[in-house]
Every structure is written in structure tokens, then in C-alpha cells.
Motif scaffolding. Sequence first.
Motif, PDB file in Angstrom:
ATOM      1  N   HIS A   1       0.634  -1.185   0.037  1.00 40.04           N
ATOM      2  CA  HIS A   1       0.006   0.035   0.031  1.00 40.04           C
ATOM      3  C   HIS A   1       0.895   1.354  -0.038  1.00 40.04           C
TER       4      HIS A   1
ATOM      5  N   GLU B   1       2.407   1.762  -3.320  1.00 43.58           N
ATOM      6  CA  GLU B   1       1.201   2.185  -4.356  1.00 43.58           C
ATOM      7  C   GLU B   1       0.872   3.854  -4.177  1.00 43.58           C
ATOM      8  N   ASN B   2       0.713   4.104  -3.011  1.00 47.46           N
ATOM      9  CA  ASN B   2       0.106   5.434  -2.660  1.00 47.46           C
ATOM     10  C   ASN B   2       1.024   6.460  -2.590  1.00 47.46           C
TER      11      ASN B   2
END
Length: 163
Positions: A8, A11-12
Motif C-alpha cells: 500500500h 502504491e500510494n
Amino acid sequence: NIRSYPYHMAENMDLIITTTEHAEEISALLGGSPKLVRIALRPESRCLSRIIRIRKEARVGILSQSSRFGQILLGTCQDYNHSIQLTQPVLLSQTLDLESYLADKDAVLLPKDFENHCSGKDRQLLSDFAARKRLIPCAYEMDEGSFLYLEERVRRALEEKPI
């Protein structure tokens, strides 16, 4: 938590900034992500100049929030002022008779924000100590090379980001 969900984060985020101390672990968790930016920290110049000026044979204590920070301050003192008498770092969170601890010290190094981590009584003891002896608040800052590197990486990330 990066250990539980590292994908996460990768990706963010446009960039993931960490110290050289944590870079290997984070890089492994993120699969060697090119978003990772490693920076080096050093003692703030004001803290370092105060450590250098501690008089020869002074008895110096170190209070810290973490054992890692305490060890870094210990190493900094050993590197920049060989003539002082250092005691092992003590954690502020430990049950500590601060008055007894300070009794035989000529100087004490502690985190810059120490007031946030001690009782009113301990804050008063440290204030009284500072009126008679040397209380040296310490923090770390990014070194110049890391700052320039980070600035360049941010610029590139902004250029590559779709509008």
C-alpha cells in the motif's frame, strides 16, 4: 504499518523517505522500490558545537527517549569530545530518580523536546540543573548532501507526475 502492508505504501506514495539506518529493511519490504529516498542525519550544528565545548574531564550524562537516540548521542560525544567522562544513556521513560542522577553531572544531553516527555517535577529539576550547569538539548537534521539529493528527487517526481 509498513511491515503489515508494504505494498500500500509503495502504491500510494510518490516518494518514500527514510534514514540510511532503516533503508535496507524498508527497501526489502517494498521490493527495492525506486521511490525510496535514503537520507543521512547528523547532529544539529548547535548541539554539536555545545558538545565540543564541554570542558575537559566534565561528567556528562545522556537522557533519551529511545536507546537508539541515546547510543547516537554517546557516539557523537565519543567522536567529538574525547576528554569528557560519559555515562551510559538512560531512558527518560525509565523509573529514574532524576535528582540523584543529576547530582554528579556537569552536563546532560537530552532530546530537544524533553519537556513533552517528563513530569512537571522532572522539568523543574532539569530547569534548576540548567541554571547551574550545562543542559544540552539535542536533535538531528538532514545533512546537506541528503538535502540536495532529496530536493532533486522531489523535483523529478513532480515533473513525472501526470497533471
